[in-house]
Design a protein around this motif. Structure first.
Motif, PDB file in Angstrom:
ATOM      1  N   TYR A 155      -5.151  89.311  25.883  1.00  0.00           N
ATOM      2  CA  TYR A 155      -6.551  88.950  26.127  1.00  0.00           C
ATOM      3  C   TYR A 155      -6.649  87.738  27.046  1.00  0.00           C
ATOM      4  N   ARG A 156      -5.779  86.753  26.830  1.00  0.00           N
ATOM      5  CA  ARG A 156      -5.819  85.544  27.643  1.00  0.00           C
ATOM      6  C   ARG A 156      -5.333  85.798  29.064  1.00  0.00           C
ATOM      7  N   ALA A 157      -4.538  86.837  29.251  1.00  0.00           N
ATOM      8  CA  ALA A 157      -4.078  87.187  30.598  1.00  0.00           C
ATOM      9  C   ALA A 157      -5.059  88.110  31.325  1.00  0.00           C
ATOM     10  N   SER A 158      -6.020  88.681  30.609  1.00  0.00           N
ATOM     11  CA  SER A 158      -6.924  89.670  31.187  1.00  0.00           C
ATOM     12  C   SER A 158      -7.798  89.151  32.323  1.00  0.00           C
ATOM     13  N   PRO A 159      -8.311  87.917  32.281  1.00  0.00           N
ATOM     14  CA  PRO A 159      -9.181  87.470  33.383  1.00  0.00           C
ATOM     15  C   PRO A 159      -8.548  87.605  34.760  1.00  0.00           C
ATOM     16  N   ALA A 160      -7.242  87.372  34.876  1.00  0.00           N
ATOM     17  CA  ALA A 160      -6.581  87.512  36.175  1.00  0.00           C
ATOM     18  C   ALA A 160      -6.606  88.962  36.642  1.00  0.00           C
ATOM     19  N   PHE A 161      -6.444  89.895  35.704  1.00  0.00           N
ATOM     20  CA  PHE A 161      -6.498  91.320  36.038  1.00  0.00           C
ATOM     21  C   PHE A 161      -7.885  91.700  36.532  1.00  0.00           C
ATOM     22  N   PHE A 162      -8.921  91.265  35.823  1.00  0.00           N
ATOM     23  CA  PHE A 162     -10.276  91.614  36.226  1.00  0.00           C
ATOM     24  C   PHE A 162     -10.686  90.901  37.511  1.00  0.00           C
ATOM     25  N   ALA A 163     -10.136  89.719  37.733  1.00  0.00           N
ATOM     26  CA  ALA A 163     -10.396  89.030  39.000  1.00  0.00           C
ATOM     27  C   ALA A 163      -9.807  89.820  40.165  1.00  0.00           C
ATOM     28  N   ALA A 164      -8.615  90.401  39.968  1.00  0.00           N
ATOM     29  CA  ALA A 164      -8.002  91.219  41.016  1.00  0.00           C
ATOM     30  C   ALA A 164      -8.843  92.463  41.296  1.00  0.00           C
ATOM     31  N   LEU A 165      -9.360  93.080  40.251  1.00  0.00           N
ATOM     32  CA  LEU A 165     -10.235  94.236  40.446  1.00  0.00           C
ATOM     33  C   LEU A 165     -11.479  93.843  41.244  1.00  0.00           C
ATOM     34  N   ALA A 166     -12.056  92.688  40.908  1.00  0.00           N
ATOM     35  CA  ALA A 166     -13.263  92.236  41.603  1.00  0.00           C
ATOM     36  C   ALA A 166     -12.965  91.856  43.048  1.00  0.00           C
ATOM     37  N   ASP A 167     -11.833  91.198  43.279  1.00  0.00           N
ATOM     38  CA  ASP A 167     -11.479  90.765  44.634  1.00  0.00           C
ATOM     39  C   ASP A 167     -11.402  91.939  45.600  1.00  0.00           C
ATOM     40  N   HIS A 168     -10.982  93.086  45.099  1.00  0.00           N
ATOM     41  CA  HIS A 168     -10.808  94.261  45.962  1.00  0.00           C
ATOM     42  C   HIS A 168     -11.850  95.339  45.686  1.00  0.00           C
ATOM     43  N   ASP A 169     -12.877  94.984  44.916  1.00  0.00           N
ATOM     44  CA  ASP A 169     -13.990  95.895  44.632  1.00  0.00           C
ATOM     45  C   ASP A 169     -13.475  97.244  44.136  1.00  0.00           C
ATOM     46  N   LEU A 170     -12.628  97.191  43.108  1.00  0.00           N
ATOM     47  CA  LEU A 170     -11.926  98.391  42.652  1.00  0.00           C
ATOM     48  C   LEU A 170     -12.568  99.082  41.451  1.00  0.00           C
ATOM     49  N   LEU A 171     -13.717  98.618  40.998  1.00  0.00           N
ATOM     50  CA  LEU A 171     -14.406  99.299  39.902  1.00  0.00           C
ATOM     51  C   LEU A 171     -15.638 100.020  40.438  1.00  0.00           C
ATOM     52  N   ALA A 207      -9.811 105.954  45.317  1.00  0.00           N
ATOM     53  CA  ALA A 207      -9.796 106.012  46.776  1.00  0.00           C
ATOM     54  C   ALA A 207      -9.604 104.615  47.372  1.00  0.00           C
ATOM     55  N   LYS A 208     -10.296 103.639  46.814  1.00  0.00           N
ATOM     56  CA  LYS A 208     -10.156 102.272  47.324  1.00  0.00           C
ATOM     57  C   LYS A 208      -8.772 101.715  47.013  1.00  0.00           C
ATOM     58  N   LEU A 209      -8.240 102.064  45.841  1.00  0.00           N
ATOM     59  CA  LEU A 209      -6.897 101.598  45.500  1.00  0.00           C
ATOM     60  C   LEU A 209      -5.872 102.196  46.464  1.00  0.00           C
ATOM     61  N   ARG A 210      -6.010 103.477  46.790  1.00  0.00           N
ATOM     62  CA  ARG A 210      -5.092 104.117  47.721  1.00  0.00           C
ATOM     63  C   ARG A 210      -5.190 103.520  49.124  1.00  0.00           C
TER      64      ARG A 210
END
Length: 239
Positions: free
Chosen positions: A151-167, A193-196
């Motif tokens: 849980y404490r490591a999750s913010p970095a994961f969600f920040a990466a998703l947001a940085d690349h508009d992956l959701l 598609a965006k991830l690829r």
């Protein structure tokens, strides 16, 4: 009503927990929190979706159990029909407590108002006659630690998703065997598609940071939606 308390050897020496699955023990839920560090285990059984309650709130990941509030299609009486239960479900009625400052090591807390608290001398003990943690409690503490770390490591994961508009928003409408329609709205999934389309350098950075594998696991988990529909149809056919 929740009654959180720090677990104490003396105060809770005789406390016992009912570990069986069941709606009456808090398992009748449509979804539960999951963390990227357990996506590999979760994706083998459950769809992983993302949601937030309000546009300004951070996203969280959930393992999906059903199509409507209170529906858990993996429950069969007192049997949980999957080899893995997400950590946020498996640790109940325990949770990680921290000082008011939010700093410092976590403590094992327990919700004394949870329906898994056993009565009448039944259930599994937390402490033995000498006040030492039982193997059951040691296993719970390990799971709590894994959930807390994830849980404490999750913010970095969600920040990466947001940085690349992956959701991207996700809506699913399923027509069941009886003709009824079940809808899922308000969720997001990873935009494949965006991830690829990301370049090699960006993918390498995501991999080095430990984010790429959970993204692939979340995408792979979507294949479990068909199994969830099958479970819903089977439930309908059996009344």
């Amino acid at each position: 009503m929740t009654q959180h308390a720090a677990l104490d050897t003396n105060a809770h020496r005789e406390l016992r927990i009912d570990p069986r699955a069941g709606a009456a023990r808090g398992d009748a839920v449509m979804a539960t929190l999951t963390v990227p560090s357990e996506f590999r285990q979760v994706q083998a059984h459950y769809p992983i979706l993302f949601r937030r309650d309000n546009p300004q709130d951070p996203f969280i990941a959930v393992a999906l159990f059903g199509f409507e509030n209170g529906e858990n299609l993996f429950l069969d009486g007192e049997h949980w029909d999957a080899r893995y239960r997400p950590l946020s479900i498996a640790i109940q009625p325990f949770l990680v407590g921290r000082p008011a400052s939010g700093d410092g090591p976590g403590q094992v807390h327990i919700d004394l108002g949870h329906p898994r608290i056993a009565a009448g001398g039944e259930g599994i003990r937390l402490f033995d006659a000498d006040g030492q943690a039982t193997p059951y409690l040691e296993d719970i503490a390990e799971k709590l630690g894994a959930l807390d770390e994830g849980y404490r490591a999750s913010p970095a994961f969600f920040a990466a998703l947001a940085d690349h508009d992956l959701l991207e928003p996700f809506t699913l409408e399923v027509t069941l065997d009886d003709g009824s329609v079940n809808s899922l709205v308000g969720f997001h999934i990873i935009d494949e598609a965006k991830l690829r389309a990301l370049d090699a350098s960006t993918l390498g950075k995501l991999h080095a940071d430990g984010h790429l594998m959970p993204m692939f696991m979340a995408l792979a988990s979507l294949s479990q939606l068909a199994g969830l529909v099958d479970r819903r149809n089977a439930k309908l056919s059996h009344g």
